[in-house]
Design a protein around this motif. Structure first.
Motif, short mmCIF file in Angstrom:
data_model
loop_
_atom_site.label_atom_id
_atom_site.label_comp_id
_atom_site.label_asym_id
_atom_site.label_seq_id
_atom_site.Cartn_x
_atom_site.Cartn_y
_atom_site.Cartn_z
N TYR A 61 -3.00 7.96 1.98
CA TYR A 61 -4.14 7.20 1.54
C TYR A 61 -3.77 6.83 0.20
O TYR A 61 -4.52 6.01 -0.34
CB TYR A 61 -5.25 8.00 1.68
N LEU A 62 -2.86 7.62 -0.60
CA LEU A 62 -2.69 7.29 -1.83
C LEU A 62 -1.46 5.96 -1.87
O LEU A 62 -1.49 4.97 -2.48
CB LEU A 62 -1.95 8.37 -2.69
N THR A 63 -0.50 5.99 -0.82
CA THR A 63 0.31 5.23 -0.74
C THR A 63 0.00 3.71 0.21
O THR A 63 0.73 2.86 0.25
CB THR A 63 1.69 5.54 -0.11
N ILE A 64 -1.05 4.20 0.92
CA ILE A 64 -1.61 3.30 1.87
C ILE A 64 -0.58 2.90 2.85
O ILE A 64 -0.26 1.79 3.27
CB ILE A 64 -2.38 1.94 1.04
N ARG A 65 0.15 4.07 3.05
CA ARG A 65 1.27 3.76 4.08
C ARG A 65 0.90 3.31 5.41
O ARG A 65 1.68 2.63 5.97
CB ARG A 65 2.04 4.94 4.20
N TRP A 66 -0.27 3.63 5.81
CA TRP A 66 -0.94 3.21 7.36
C TRP A 66 -0.82 1.70 7.42
O TRP A 66 -0.72 1.22 8.40
CB TRP A 66 -2.00 4.06 7.46
N SER A 67 -1.02 1.05 6.20
CA SER A 67 -1.26 -0.64 6.02
C SER A 67 0.17 -1.13 6.50
O SER A 67 0.16 -2.18 7.30
CB SER A 67 -1.66 -0.93 4.84
#
Length: 385
Positions: free
Chosen positions: A169-175
């Motif tokens: 959620y810091l890197t927003i890697r899920w996006s």
């Protein structure tokens, strides 16, 4: 099947939208997330109400797909920046406004009709118009997605200059997964539709509904959990802002800007020695969520100067700099016989790492071996001696 998934998607969307609307947070990204979910739902409505005498697909047509790319772009950017430039917002909506106006107000047959069930009642849309619209929509979605991925990649590099850890959620890697899978699925469906759509238009429509409903569910779930991540110094500070500090020669070059001011060699060496001595003595890297702001407060050195020393003098990012100390700490503990009773993961967490993957990746990058291989090598050496 399409009807079932469209119904499930709408019910899920209403649930998510209510949660988002009544949440205490009032960040800009909240409204862009709502916009994107609503736009996806406009693709589901005609499937449910096309037989209704009071519902006209003419008013909810395929042109709304031209807003998917801009909505996704602005949602991601709103997660990363406190301040956003809305100056050209109308420009981003221009293709949609043109197509929507032609279809609704001028009754021009410029949009594809079935199998996507999103076009006007008229079946007079020729193949050329369908192909042109498909190309424009594909270019729009693909172009915005690529640009959004570039911004996310820049954000990831920014993280490495500010934080010593990473999480999803810091890197927003899920996006990354959302964008790539959404665009890939859309382009595949568009390609299949152009090739066999005339023969299997009902199947294509069902697949579209399944994909859209799935993305509504996933995006809503992840979007609710995601909080804004504001990292860029450029967005947080005004050009005229002066950072107060007791450090030497502050008056000459202590304006906190994103564009780094150059330190003199003497001051750079002084700050570097102070930084390295602090790392050895105080061991701040043992803090799991250490940031460059924490280090700046402890050393009373502006963040951009610390970053400049780590980047230029030491040839590292803040992330790699801190984690190199953590790896050294793990190696030291592995070689200690009293630490044999602990697992490698326990040692890693005690040394400042906050995830197994981060520990394994950084350890192998530093040593060329996995932690398990390193421990085995140490044990074999001790046995041989």
């Amino acid at each position: 099947m399409g009807y079932i998934f469209a119904s499930a998607g709408l019910v899920t969307s209403v649930f998510y939208l209510l949660i988002i609307l009544f949440s205490k947070e009032n960040h800009t990204n909240k409204w862009f997330l709502i916009l994107f979910i609503v736009l996806l739902n406009l693709s589901l409505l005609p499937v449910l109400f096309i037989q209704s005498p009071w519902f006209s697909p003419l008013w909810i047509n395929a042109s709304f797909g031209l807003l998917w790319g801009p909505a996704l772009y602005f949602y991601v950017v709103s997660l990363l920046r406190k301040k956003m430039n809305y100056k050209f917002l109308l420009f981003h909506c221009l293709p949609f406004l043109i197509y929507y106006s032609l279809a609704v107000f001028f009754h021009s047959d410029v949009l594809p009709g079935p199998p996507d069930n999103m076009g006007p009642h008229s079946q007079g849309v020729n193949d050329t118009s369908k192909i042109i619209f498909s190309i424009i929509q594909s270019i729009s979605l693909f172009g915005y997605s690529v640009y959004t991925l570039i911004i996310l990649n820049k954000h990831e590099r920014n993280i490495q200059d500010h934080f010593s850890y990473k999480d999803v959620y810091l890197t927003i890697r899920w996006s990354y997964g959302i964008i790539i899978s959404f665009v890939s699925a859309y382009l595949c469906v568009m390609l299949v539709e152009q090739i066999i759509g005339k023969h299997l238009h009902f199947l294509i429509g069902d697949i579209q509904m399944v994909l859209i409903a799935s993305f509504v569910y996933i995006l809503g779930y992840l979007g609710i959990r995601q909080q804004p991540v504001y990292l860029s110094v450029m967005d947080e500070l005004d050009d005229s802002e002066v950072v107060e500090s007791n450090a030497k020669e502050e008056d000459s070059f202590c304006k906190e800007k994103y564009v780094r001011n150059k330190l003199s060699e003497d001051v750079k060496e002084e700050y570097k020695c102070k930084l390295l001595a602090f790392m050895e003595k105080e061991k701040p890297y043992l803090q799991t969520k250490l940031s460059i702001a924490d280090l700046s407060d402890s050393l009373e050195i502006p963040k951009h100067f610390i970053s400049q020393i780590i980047n230029d003098s030491l040839g590292q990012t803040f992330y790699s700099f801190i984690n190199s100390y953590r790896v050294k700490e793990v190696k030291k503990r592995i070689q200690d016989d009293e630490q044999d009773k602990y697992t490698l993961l326990a040692i890693a967490f005690d040394s400042g790492f906050n995830s197994k993957s981060g520990f394994n990746n950084n350890f192998k990058l530093e040593t060329g071996m996995t932690p398990f291989e390193f421990r085995g090598k140490i044990k074999n050496t001790k046995t041989a001696s």
